[in-house]
Write a protein that holds these residues in place. Structure first.
Motif, PDB file in Angstrom:
ATOM      1  N   LEU A   1       0.706  -1.252  -0.058  1.00 33.86           N
ATOM      2  CA  LEU A   1      -0.030   0.018   0.246  1.00 33.86           C
ATOM      3  C   LEU A   1       0.739   1.403   0.023  1.00 33.86           C
ATOM      4  O   LEU A   1       0.155   2.286   0.010  1.00 33.86           O
ATOM      5  CB  LEU A   1      -1.051  -0.125   1.590  1.00 33.86           C
ATOM      6  N   ARG A   2       2.276   1.376  -0.346  1.00 32.10           N
ATOM      7  CA  ARG A   2       2.825   2.304  -0.278  1.00 32.10           C
ATOM      8  C   ARG A   2       2.592   3.206  -1.325  1.00 32.10           C
ATOM      9  O   ARG A   2       2.477   2.749  -2.590  1.00 32.10           O
ATOM     10  CB  ARG A   2       4.453   1.969  -0.264  1.00 32.10           C
ATOM     11  N   PRO A   3       2.463   4.405  -1.023  1.00 34.49           N
ATOM     12  CA  PRO A   3       1.875   5.537  -2.163  1.00 34.49           C
ATOM     13  C   PRO A   3       2.897   5.360  -3.156  1.00 34.49           C
ATOM     14  O   PRO A   3       3.975   5.501  -2.973  1.00 34.49           O
ATOM     15  CB  PRO A   3       2.053   6.547  -1.397  1.00 34.49           C
ATOM     16  N   ARG A   4       2.424   5.542  -4.291  1.00 29.26           N
ATOM     17  CA  ARG A   4       3.058   5.917  -5.453  1.00 29.26           C
ATOM     18  C   ARG A   4       3.291   7.274  -6.053  1.00 29.26           C
ATOM     19  O   ARG A   4       4.222   7.612  -6.699  1.00 29.26           O
ATOM     20  CB  ARG A   4       2.333   4.984  -6.891  1.00 29.26           C
ATOM     21  N   THR A   5       2.436   8.047  -5.556  1.00 32.20           N
ATOM     22  CA  THR A   5       2.604   9.659  -5.899  1.00 32.20           C
ATOM     23  C   THR A   5       2.515  10.313  -4.618  1.00 32.20           C
ATOM     24  O   THR A   5       2.003   9.712  -3.883  1.00 32.20           O
ATOM     25  CB  THR A   5       1.742   9.962  -7.078  1.00 32.20           C
ATOM     26  N   LEU A   6       2.769  11.573  -4.331  1.00 33.92           N
ATOM     27  CA  LEU A   6       2.525  12.454  -3.512  1.00 33.92           C
ATOM     28  C   LEU A   6       1.145  12.569  -3.251  1.00 33.92           C
ATOM     29  O   LEU A   6       0.837  12.770  -1.863  1.00 33.92           O
ATOM     30  CB  LEU A   6       3.366  13.701  -3.701  1.00 33.92           C
ATOM     31  N   GLY A   7       0.598  12.658  -4.226  1.00 38.49           N
ATOM     32  CA  GLY A   7      -1.082  12.691  -3.831  1.00 38.49           C
ATOM     33  C   GLY A   7      -1.861  11.581  -3.228  1.00 38.49           C
ATOM     34  O   GLY A   7      -2.831  11.875  -2.454  1.00 38.49           O
ATOM     35  N   GLU A   8      -1.062  10.505  -3.149  1.00 39.82           N
ATOM     36  CA  GLU A   8      -1.475   9.277  -2.376  1.00 39.82           C
ATOM     37  C   GLU A   8      -1.083   9.410  -0.745  1.00 39.82           C
ATOM     38  O   GLU A   8      -1.587   8.392  -0.195  1.00 39.82           O
ATOM     39  CB  GLU A   8      -1.175   7.919  -2.914  1.00 39.82           C
ATOM     40  N   VAL A   9      -0.281  10.018  -0.500  1.00 38.98           N
ATOM     41  CA  VAL A   9       0.235  10.261   0.696  1.00 38.98           C
ATOM     42  C   VAL A   9      -1.047  10.837   1.817  1.00 38.98           C
ATOM     43  O   VAL A   9      -1.485  11.862   1.320  1.00 38.98           O
ATOM     44  CB  VAL A   9       1.318  11.067   0.996  1.00 38.98           C
ATOM     45  N   VAL A  10      -1.104  10.100   2.829  1.00 39.43           N
ATOM     46  CA  VAL A  10      -2.108  10.535   3.784  1.00 39.43           C
ATOM     47  C   VAL A  10      -1.678  11.273   5.029  1.00 39.43           C
ATOM     48  O   VAL A  10      -0.497  11.009   5.383  1.00 39.43           O
ATOM     49  CB  VAL A  10      -3.041   9.401   4.069  1.00 39.43           C
ATOM     50  N   GLY A  11      -2.289  12.034   5.527  1.00 41.37           N
ATOM     51  CA  GLY A  11      -2.284  12.794   6.751  1.00 41.37           C
ATOM     52  C   GLY A  11      -1.015  13.738   6.703  1.00 41.37           C
ATOM     53  O   GLY A  11      -0.854  14.571   7.989  1.00 41.37           O
ATOM     54  N   GLN A  12      -0.506  14.022   5.737  1.00 38.84           N
ATOM     55  CA  GLN A  12       0.626  15.260   5.551  1.00 38.84           C
ATOM     56  C   GLN A  12       0.404  16.188   4.641  1.00 38.84           C
ATOM     57  O   GLN A  12       1.195  16.879   3.819  1.00 38.84           O
ATOM     58  CB  GLN A  12       2.009  14.613   5.396  1.00 38.84           C
ATOM     59  N   ASP A  13      -1.142  16.618   4.534  1.00 38.13           N
ATOM     60  CA  ASP A  13      -1.310  17.553   3.418  1.00 38.13           C
ATOM     61  C   ASP A  13      -0.753  19.273   3.834  1.00 38.13           C
ATOM     62  O   ASP A  13      -0.495  19.749   2.739  1.00 38.13           O
ATOM     63  CB  ASP A  13      -2.948  18.037   3.429  1.00 38.13           C
ATOM     64  N   HIS A  14      -0.392  19.262   4.953  1.00 41.72           N
ATOM     65  CA  HIS A  14       0.231  20.734   5.369  1.00 41.72           C
ATOM     66  C   HIS A  14       1.547  20.635   4.719  1.00 41.72           C
ATOM     67  O   HIS A  14       2.108  21.730   4.603  1.00 41.72           O
ATOM     68  CB  HIS A  14       0.479  20.655   7.012  1.00 41.72           C
ATOM     69  N   LEU A  15       2.193  19.528   4.322  1.00 40.87           N
ATOM     70  CA  LEU A  15       3.543  19.869   3.656  1.00 40.87           C
ATOM     71  C   LEU A  15       3.386  19.366   2.126  1.00 40.87           C
ATOM     72  O   LEU A  15       3.995  19.918   1.253  1.00 40.87           O
ATOM     73  CB  LEU A  15       4.518  18.542   4.246  1.00 40.87           C
ATOM     74  N   THR A  16       2.636  18.420   1.733  1.00 43.27           N
ATOM     75  CA  THR A  16       2.472  17.896   0.348  1.00 43.27           C
ATOM     76  C   THR A  16       1.433  18.510  -0.493  1.00 43.27           C
ATOM     77  O   THR A  16       1.542  18.583  -1.659  1.00 43.27           O
ATOM     78  CB  THR A  16       2.095  16.417   0.313  1.00 43.27           C
ATOM     79  N   GLY A  17       0.422  19.406   0.056  1.00 43.88           N
ATOM     80  CA  GLY A  17      -0.568  20.358  -0.489  1.00 43.88           C
ATOM     81  C   GLY A  17       0.163  21.267  -1.398  1.00 43.88           C
ATOM     82  O   GLY A  17       1.580  21.454  -1.282  1.00 43.88           O
ATOM     83  N   PRO A  18      -0.508  22.109  -2.455  1.00 43.39           N
ATOM     84  CA  PRO A  18      -0.073  22.921  -3.232  1.00 43.39           C
ATOM     85  C   PRO A  18       0.765  24.137  -2.378  1.00 43.39           C
ATOM     86  O   PRO A  18       1.532  24.802  -2.636  1.00 43.39           O
ATOM     87  CB  PRO A  18      -1.072  23.468  -4.085  1.00 43.39           C
ATOM     88  N   ASP A  19       0.233  24.437  -1.168  1.00 42.44           N
ATOM     89  CA  ASP A  19       0.840  25.556  -0.285  1.00 42.44           C
ATOM     90  C   ASP A  19       1.675  24.967   0.729  1.00 42.44           C
ATOM     91  O   ASP A  19       2.375  25.834   1.698  1.00 42.44           O
ATOM     92  CB  ASP A  19      -0.232  26.287   0.329  1.00 42.44           C
ATOM     93  N   GLY A  20       2.077  23.823   0.777  1.00 42.03           N
ATOM     94  CA  GLY A  20       3.094  23.196   1.632  1.00 42.03           C
ATOM     95  C   GLY A  20       4.398  23.276   1.195  1.00 42.03           C
ATOM     96  O   GLY A  20       4.710  23.580   0.092  1.00 42.03           O
ATOM     97  N   ALA A  21       5.382  23.044   2.179  1.00 40.33           N
ATOM     98  CA  ALA A  21       6.909  23.078   1.359  1.00 40.33           C
ATOM     99  C   ALA A  21       7.295  22.299   0.556  1.00 40.33           C
ATOM    100  O   ALA A  21       7.935  22.520  -0.450  1.00 40.33           O
ATOM    101  CB  ALA A  21       7.765  23.135   2.802  1.00 40.33           C
ATOM    102  N   ILE A  22       6.645  20.946   0.625  1.00 36.73           N
ATOM    103  CA  ILE A  22       7.081  20.028  -0.246  1.00 36.73           C
ATOM    104  C   ILE A  22       6.336  20.203  -1.563  1.00 36.73           C
ATOM    105  O   ILE A  22       6.990  20.246  -2.609  1.00 36.73           O
ATOM    106  CB  ILE A  22       6.937  18.605   0.280  1.00 36.73           C
ATOM    107  N   GLY A  23       5.242  20.433  -1.659  1.00 36.35           N
ATOM    108  CA  GLY A  23       4.279  20.964  -2.655  1.00 36.35           C
ATOM    109  C   GLY A  23       5.153  22.037  -3.514  1.00 36.35           C
ATOM    110  O   GLY A  23       5.039  21.979  -4.778  1.00 36.35           O
ATOM    111  N   ARG A  24       5.372  22.945  -2.785  1.00 37.59           N
ATOM    112  CA  ARG A  24       6.135  24.149  -3.557  1.00 37.59           C
ATOM    113  C   ARG A  24       7.425  23.764  -4.200  1.00 37.59           C
ATOM    114  O   ARG A  24       7.753  24.203  -5.088  1.00 37.59           O
ATOM    115  CB  ARG A  24       6.308  25.507  -2.577  1.00 37.59           C
ATOM    116  N   MET A  25       8.202  22.967  -3.492  1.00 39.56           N
ATOM    117  CA  MET A  25       9.350  22.524  -3.997  1.00 39.56           C
ATOM    118  C   MET A  25       9.425  21.641  -5.184  1.00 39.56           C
ATOM    119  O   MET A  25      10.006  21.805  -6.349  1.00 39.56           O
ATOM    120  CB  MET A  25      10.297  21.823  -2.952  1.00 39.56           C
ATOM    121  N   VAL A  26       8.318  20.574  -5.093  1.00 45.12           N
ATOM    122  CA  VAL A  26       8.061  19.913  -6.409  1.00 45.12           C
ATOM    123  C   VAL A  26       7.534  20.769  -7.522  1.00 45.12           C
ATOM    124  O   VAL A  26       7.941  20.335  -8.773  1.00 45.12           O
ATOM    125  CB  VAL A  26       7.101  18.766  -6.113  1.00 45.12           C
ATOM    126  N   ALA A  27       6.786  21.731  -7.263  1.00 45.86           N
ATOM    127  CA  ALA A  27       6.271  22.536  -8.382  1.00 45.86           C
ATOM    128  C   ALA A  27       7.330  23.320  -9.115  1.00 45.86           C
ATOM    129  O   ALA A  27       7.385  23.362 -10.181  1.00 45.86           O
ATOM    130  CB  ALA A  27       5.090  23.618  -7.778  1.00 45.86           C
TER     131      ALA A  27
END
Length: 439
Positions: A27-53
Motif C-alpha cells: 500500500l506504499r503510495p506511488r505519488t505524493l497525492g496518495e500520501v495521507v495525513g501530511q497535506d500541510h507539507l504535500t499540498g500546493p501551499d506546503g513546503a514539499i508541494g512548492r518545491m516539487v512544483a
C-alpha cells in the motif's frame, strides 16, 4: 558496495511489490497525492508541494513519529524531480559507507544525474559524522534528506541544521488511519471482520502510526474469523500497543512539561491525565514525585504551605507501599497541587535574592546583629544595641538587619491568594511599625 549504502546505481524502484511483501509495502503510495495525513507539507501551499512544483529540492530534515511516511516521502520526492535516490541507514552505516555514498554521488553528478541522499535515523550519527555531510551538501554533491523521530534541535548539530529545512510530519489522525484501512480492504477485496466499535478501537490502538495499523490489519486478514469481532475480542486477539515514550528523549520532556503547566493552570483532570501517561508508559514514580515536590515550592509556595508537606508525604507513602498501591498517594499529591491556590512569589524571591547576593559581594551585616563570643568582638561593637524582639510589647523591634552600605530590598512580595494573603497582611503591619518606630 550495495545500493543500500549509496552505490553508483540508484536504489531499485519496483513498479509492483512482490506477492509476499508486507501489506505496508503493497500500500506504499506511488505519488505524493496518495500520501495521507501530511497535506500541510504535500499540498500546493506546503513546503514539499512548492518545491516539487518548482522542480528543485533543498536539503531537509523530516521529523515525525514512527509510521508517518518519512521514508516514503523521500523516495517520492526523488521520483517527482527526477533525482537518483540513494538511501542509507544510520543504524547500519559507518564512515566507510558514507564515503562510498559521496563518491557515488560525485560519479553520478559527472554523468549529469543529481543525487538525493536519504539518511534514515540520522540522529544516530554522532556529531563528527554529521559534520561529514556539510561539504557535500554545500557544494551540491548531494541533496540531503534526513529522517528522525527525535527533536532535531537536540539530536542534530547546529551546522547541519543551518543547511537543512526542518519539516514536521504529524502523527496520522483518525481520518488518515481510516483511509489506510479502506485501502487495505479494497486491496483484499473484502471488509475487515470488525464491528464498528472494534474498527474504532483498532484505529485508536495505532496511536497515529500507519505502519503499526497495517501490520495489525495484516494479522486480522491472515486469520479465519467466523463473526465480526467486538472491541473485547479484538483486544484479546491482538497484543496491546505500548505508548511511545523514551525516558531520555523528547517525549519525556514534553509530558513532564504538560503535567507542570496543567498543574500551574489549576486543571486537575488534565494534570492527572499527563501524569497517568507517564506512569503507564513506565516512568519512574520517584521522578514524578521529584517534579511534584519542585512544583509545590515553585508554583504553590506559601499560598498553601501544606502543598510541600503533601508531596513529601506522598513520597514517603510510595516508598513504604511500592507499586501499585503507593501510586494512589502520588495521585493525591497531584490533585492537591492542581487544586491549591497558586503563587510563584517564593520562586521570584529566590531569583531576586540570588542576584542581589552576587551583586553586593561580601558586605558585612550591621554590627548590632553580629554575634560577639569574645571580649574583643564586644569591645569593637559586635552585638551592641541589639534588641531582643521577644522582650518588646508586640514581639517586634523594628531593628535594621541590612548592611549599612545597602538599602533594604523587597525580594518577596506575597500574593493575595491563599495563606499568602494573611502573610501580606502581617508584612504590611510590620512595615507600618518600622515607619512608626523611625518617626
Amino acid at each position: 558496495m550495495s545500493d543500500l549504502f549509496g552505490g553508483l546505481q540508484a536504489a531499485p524502484r519496483p513498479e509492483e511489490p512482490r506477492a509476499d511483501a508486507p501489506l505496508a509495502d503493497k500500500l506504499r503510495p506511488r505519488t505524493l497525492g496518495e500520501v495521507v495525513g501530511q497535506d500541510h507539507l504535500t499540498g500546493p501551499d506546503g513546503a514539499i508541494g512548492r518545491m516539487v512544483a518548482a522542480g528543485r529540492l533543498s536539503s531537509m530534515i523530516l521529523w515525525g513519529p514512527p509510521g508517518t511516511g518519512k521514508t516514503t516521502l523521500a523516495r517520492l520526492l526523488a521520483d517527482a524531480v527526477g533525482m537518483r535516490f540513494a538511501p542509507i541507514s544510520a543504524v547500519f552505516s559507518g564512515v566507510a559507507d558514507l564515503k562510498a555514498a559521496f563518491a557515488a554521488a560525485r560519479d553520478a553528478a559527472r554523468a549529469g544525474q543529481r543525487t538525493l541522499l536519504f539518511v534514515d535515523e540520522i540522529h544516530r550519527f554522532n556529531r563528527a559524522q554529521q559534520d561529514g555531510f556539510l561539504p557535500y551538501v554545500e557544494d551540491g554533491t548531494v541533496t540531503l534528506i534526513g529522517a528522525t523521530t527525535e527533536n532535531p534541535s537536540f539530536a542534530l548539530n547546529a551546522a547541519l541544521l543551518s543547511r537543512a529545512q526542518v519539516l514536521i510530519l504529524r502523527r496520522l489522525d483518525e481520518a488518515a488511519l481510516a483511509e489506510l484501512l479502506t485501502r487495505a480492504e479494497t486491496l483484499a477485496g473484502k471488509p475487515l471482520p470488525l464491528t464498528p466499535a472494534a474498527r474504532e478501537a483498532l484505529i485508536a490502538s495505532a496511536d497515529g502510526d500507519g505502519r503499526f495499523l497495517l501490520n495489525q490489519v495484516e494479522t486480522l486478514q491472515s486469520i479465519a474469523i467466523d463473526a465480526p469481532l467486538d472491541p473485547a475480542a479484538l483486544a484479546e486477539l491482538l497484543h496491546r500497543r505500548m505508548p511511545v515514550y523514551d525516558k531520555d528523549r523528547e517525549g519525556h520532556y514534553n509530558l513532564i512539561s504538560a503535567l507542570h503547566k496543567a498543574l500551574r493552570g489549576s486543571d486537575p483532570q488534565a494534570a492527572l491525565y499527563y501524569m497517568a501517561r507517564m506512569l503507564v508508559a513506565g516512568e519512574t514514580p520517584l521522578y514524578v514525585l521529584r517534579r511534584l515536590v519542585r512544583f509545590a515550592s515553585e508554583d504553590v509556595g506559601l499560598a498553601d504551605p501544606q502543598a510541600l508537606v503533601q508531596c513529601l508525604a506522598a513520597k514517603d507513602a510510595y516508598e513504604f507501599l511500592g507499586s501499585p498501591e503507593g501510586e494512589l498517594a502520588i495521585v493525591q499529591a497531584c490533585l492537591y497541587l492542581a487544586t491549591a491556590p497558586k503563587s510563584n512569589a517564593a520562586y521570584k524571591a529566590q531569583g531576586a535574592a540570588w542576584r542581589s547576593a552576587k551583586e553586593t559581594g561580601s558586605l558585612m551585616p550591621p554590627a548590632n546583629i553580629l554575634n560577639a563570643p569574645t571580649k574583643l568582638m564586644k569591645e569593637i561593637g559586635y552585638g551592641k544595641g541589639y534588641t531582643y524582639d521577644h522582650d518588646t510589647e508586640d514581639g517586634f523591634s523594628g531593628d535594621n538587619y541590612w548592611p549599612e552600605e545597602m538599602q533594604p530590598q523587597a525580594f518577596y512580595t506575597p500574593t493575595e491568594r491563599g495563606m499568602e494573603k494573611r502573610i501580606a497582611e502581617r508584612m504590611a503591619w510590620w512595615d507600618e511599625r518600622r515607619r512608626e518606630l523611625k518617626a
